[in-house]
Design a protein around this motif. Structure first.
Motif: not given
Length: 287
Positions: A44-45, A48, A82, A85, A89, A123-124, A127
């Protein structure tokens, strides 16, 4: 004119370095690494970072050459997405490391992977919520001299936005990331949780946190300087532009940490599949 050339060159280097590296990290995390909680969080990071890098040409072309206001607002929203997130993360990765160190038996039951999936979705969503609400306001604070000002924002909203972005997108996640990391470091120095240290190398976390702090701190500092200045000088606008380039460098450095740990992580997975080495590692954990 010279400043714009240097700025575009730096952005171009950040794009050429960041986009391929993050694409490769996504490929490795998707195809070569098992679906563990760590792999999902790092995936996921990396996603991003890749979105942030891919949208860099949009920032340069549409904002600095075509002077399109909607592209400016979109670029600001992506930057905000960005930032939030990445910060959230990073906090999730630190907490996950702490859980692995404190409750290794529970963490290895396979529950963490499904939980990490839902944490990533949350988290997404958070964000995106912050970015859509505050993304277009921060760019109004530092307008480019080549960009038209067709939209105005009240100073009160700008101050609120800068404060929320600094607290929620930087300071609080950074503090929440450091607290469990310090606990893991103390446990490692006392010789405990050797299995956790083998499976989840601490070096990558100790690299991600300082990099995030160094690359994003100037971004927020220049926003606060803009708030305190009634008539911002041209040098302050230049500093703000270079601070934004530094945030792109952060998305280039992150995959380097991931790739340096790839070989060690895959080597441990091979050892873990071997019954003799797996039993030896479990005996180490019990000592």
């Amino acid at each position: 004119m010279e400043f714009q050339i240097i700025f575009i060159m730096l952005c171009g280097l950040a794009f050429l370095a960041g986009a391929p590296l993050n694409s490769y990290v996504l490929f490795v995390a998707s195809c070569r690494v098992e679906r563990t909680a760590s792999a999902l969080l790092f995936l996921n990071r990396a996603l991003s970072d890749l979105i942030f890098n891919v949208c860099l040409p949009l920032r340069i072309v549409f904002i600095y050459f075509l002077h399109v206001d909607w592209a400016r607002r979109l670029s600001s929203t992506i930057t905000s997405l960005h930032m939030f997130s990445s910060a959230f993360l990073l906090t999730a990765i630190s907490v996950h490391r702490c859980v692995l160190a404190a409750r290794p038996e529970w963490a290895q039951k396979g529950l963490m992977a499904s939980l990490a999936f839902w944490v990533g979705l949350l988290i997404w969503a958070l964000s995106a919520g912050f970015s859509l609400r505050y993304g277009d306001l921060c760019e109004a604070l530092i307008p480019s001299t080549n960009t038209s000002r067709n939209f105005r924002v009240s100073p009160k909203k700008i101050e609120t936005t800068v404060a929320i972005q600094f607290l929620v997108g930087f300071l609080i996640p950074l503090a929440l990331s450091l607290i469990p990391t310090f606990g893991i470091v103390l446990a490692a120095r006392q010789g405990r949780n050797r299995l956790i240290q083998a499976t989840q190398p601490l070096k990558i976390l100790l690299g991600l946190i300082p990099t995030f702090f160094i690359c994003w701190l100037p971004y927020h500092v220049f926003y606060f300087l803009q708030l305190s200045a009634t008539h911002p000088p041209h040098s302050l606008e230049k500093g703000s532009a270079f601070a934004s380039v530094l945030t792109y460098n952060n998305s280039c450095l992150n995959p380097i940490f991931y790739l340096t740990m790839e070989e060690e992580f895959l080597r441990y997975q091979q050892r873990a599949r071997n019954p003799h080495t797996a039993d030896h590692l479990l005996l180490e954990l019990a000592d």
